[in-house]
Design an enzyme around this catalytic site. Sequence first.
Site, PDB file in Angstrom:
ATOM      1  N   ARG A  73       1.162  -1.218   0.002  1.00 57.11           N
ATOM      2  CA  ARG A  73       0.040  -0.033   0.054  1.00 57.11           C
ATOM      3  C   ARG A  73       0.755   1.111  -0.001  1.00 57.11           C
ATOM      4  NH1 ARG A  73      -2.710   0.546   5.224  1.00 57.11           N
ATOM      5  NH2 ARG A  73      -1.004   2.064   5.395  1.00 57.11           N
ATOM      6  N   TYR A 106       4.377   4.648  11.264  1.00 61.32           N
ATOM      7  CA  TYR A 106       4.484   3.058  11.663  1.00 61.32           C
ATOM      8  C   TYR A 106       5.356   2.534  10.309  1.00 61.32           C
ATOM      9  CZ  TYR A 106       0.180   2.852   8.784  1.00 61.32           C
ATOM     10  OH  TYR A 106      -0.790   3.016   7.881  1.00 61.32           O
ATOM     11  N   HIS A 147      -3.683   4.687   4.675  1.00 58.36           N
ATOM     12  CA  HIS A 147      -4.789   3.842   4.402  1.00 58.36           C
ATOM     13  C   HIS A 147      -6.055   4.881   4.318  1.00 58.36           C
ATOM     14  CE1 HIS A 147      -8.087   1.289   5.697  1.00 58.36           C
ATOM     15  NE2 HIS A 147      -8.768   2.338   6.240  1.00 58.36           N
TER      16      HIS A 147
HETATM   17  C1  LIG Z   1     -15.267  -4.898  11.292  1.00 60.06           C
HETATM   18  C2  LIG Z   1     -14.364  -3.822  11.264  1.00 60.06           C
HETATM   19  N1  LIG Z   1     -13.408  -3.930  12.341  1.00 60.06           N
HETATM   20  C3  LIG Z   1     -12.632  -2.659  12.215  1.00 60.06           C
HETATM   21  C4  LIG Z   1     -12.829  -1.614  11.364  1.00 60.06           C
HETATM   22  C5  LIG Z   1     -11.864  -0.455  11.307  1.00 60.06           C
HETATM   23  N2  LIG Z   1     -10.808  -0.843  10.155  1.00 60.06           N
HETATM   24  C6  LIG Z   1     -11.046   0.087   8.854  1.00 60.06           C
HETATM   25  S1  LIG Z   1     -10.219  -0.601   7.790  1.00 60.06           S
HETATM   26  C7  LIG Z   1      -9.381  -1.471   8.790  1.00 60.06           C
HETATM   27  C8  LIG Z   1      -8.039  -2.355   8.346  1.00 60.06           C
HETATM   28  C9  LIG Z   1      -8.346  -3.075   7.121  1.00 60.06           C
HETATM   29  O1  LIG Z   1      -6.973  -3.675   6.527  1.00 60.06           O
HETATM   30  P1  LIG Z   1      -7.088  -3.923   4.983  1.00 60.06           P
HETATM   31  O2  LIG Z   1      -8.319  -4.375   4.444  1.00 60.06           O
HETATM   32  O3  LIG Z   1      -5.909  -4.594   4.782  1.00 60.06           O
HETATM   33  O4  LIG Z   1      -6.730  -2.358   4.199  1.00 60.06           O
HETATM   34  P2  LIG Z   1      -5.630  -1.598   4.052  1.00 60.06           P
HETATM   35  O5  LIG Z   1      -4.992  -0.965   5.290  1.00 60.06           O
HETATM   36  O6  LIG Z   1      -4.779  -2.281   3.261  1.00 60.06           O
HETATM   37  O7  LIG Z   1      -6.356  -0.184   3.450  1.00 60.06           O
HETATM   38  C10 LIG Z   1     -10.105  -1.426  10.044  1.00 60.06           C
HETATM   39  C11 LIG Z   1      -9.550  -2.532  11.022  1.00 60.06           C
HETATM   40  C12 LIG Z   1     -13.853  -1.834  10.359  1.00 60.06           C
HETATM   41  N3  LIG Z   1     -14.116  -0.875   9.459  1.00 60.06           N
HETATM   42  N4  LIG Z   1     -14.783  -3.044  10.323  1.00 60.06           N
END
Ligand SMILES: Cc1ncc(C[n+]2csc(CCOP(=O)(O)OP(=O)(O)O)c2C)c(N)n1
Length: 273
Positions: free
Chosen positions: A161, A174, A165
Amino acid sequence: QEFANQCFGNRADNGKGRQMPIHYGSNKHNYFTVASTVATQLSHAVGAAYALKMDGRDACTVTYFGDGGTSTGDFHAALNFAAVMEAPVIFFCRNNGWAISTPVSDQFRSDGIVVRGLAYGVLSIRVDGNDALAIFSAVQAARRMAIRESRPVLIEALTYRAGHHSTSDDSTKYRAAHEIELWRTERDPVSRFRKWIEGNGWWSDEAESELRSSVRKQLLHAIQVAEKVEKPPIADIFTDVYDSPPSNLREQETLLRETIKRHPQDYPSEFPR
Ligand SMILES: Cc1ncc(C[n+]2csc(CCOP(=O)(O)OP(=O)(O)O)c2C)c(N)n1
């Protein structure tokens, strides 16, 4: 234009302004709205795929998620359900190494995601996520298998990425700036593909700047149009869940309307009341 309407949450937005910006969806395009709750879309995709199968349709569903999505229970339930029901669904995982600030090493100790698909009896493909042609060929093969053999396929695209985010994230807090820079400059999939088409004489600097300026104009136009469209009415906050709203929802609507009347300066005037 639909996408711009969604970002502005205006009256023409299919989601009636209830979704986060970029969480677009469209019935017309068979595009289910992006799920804000990570990985919930996976089981929806399995259900939709199973429905396609029961209807005898020559089609499959495809659902996208990150490595973070695979760290939820929904991922496992969806994979197992799809395997057992032989649902024609493509699970497309972008393993970019990070779930916001959580690295994959703090998420799992398996060899990535692909082995998990295999464990559930799902055909699984690992592919270089920064190689557009490899992705094209993997998705084409997955689609063929999903439809012809009526079964799920998992694709793990290995990537990085390169951006934050979201706008509320600063990933330099980080991870090392030089690491981000390396992926941006030396491994960027768009530059890589561009080099390939240029090398074949199919693209040039002129074509690039022409395309960029025309897309920019289209986008600015869509944004200007979306900005001027009225916002959805307040009443829309309370509809579409219940056939007839329960008393607590009716109370909340009355409360909201009274509060707006008492503090009109705190509520944007462009929201029709
Ligand atoms: C069920 C749930 N838990 C926590 C979150 C908070 N949250 C939003 S995005 C994310 C991480 C997602 O990781 P990834 O799909 O690998 O996305 P990237 O960082 O690569 O964009 C989290 C924990 C959420 N939106 N929904």
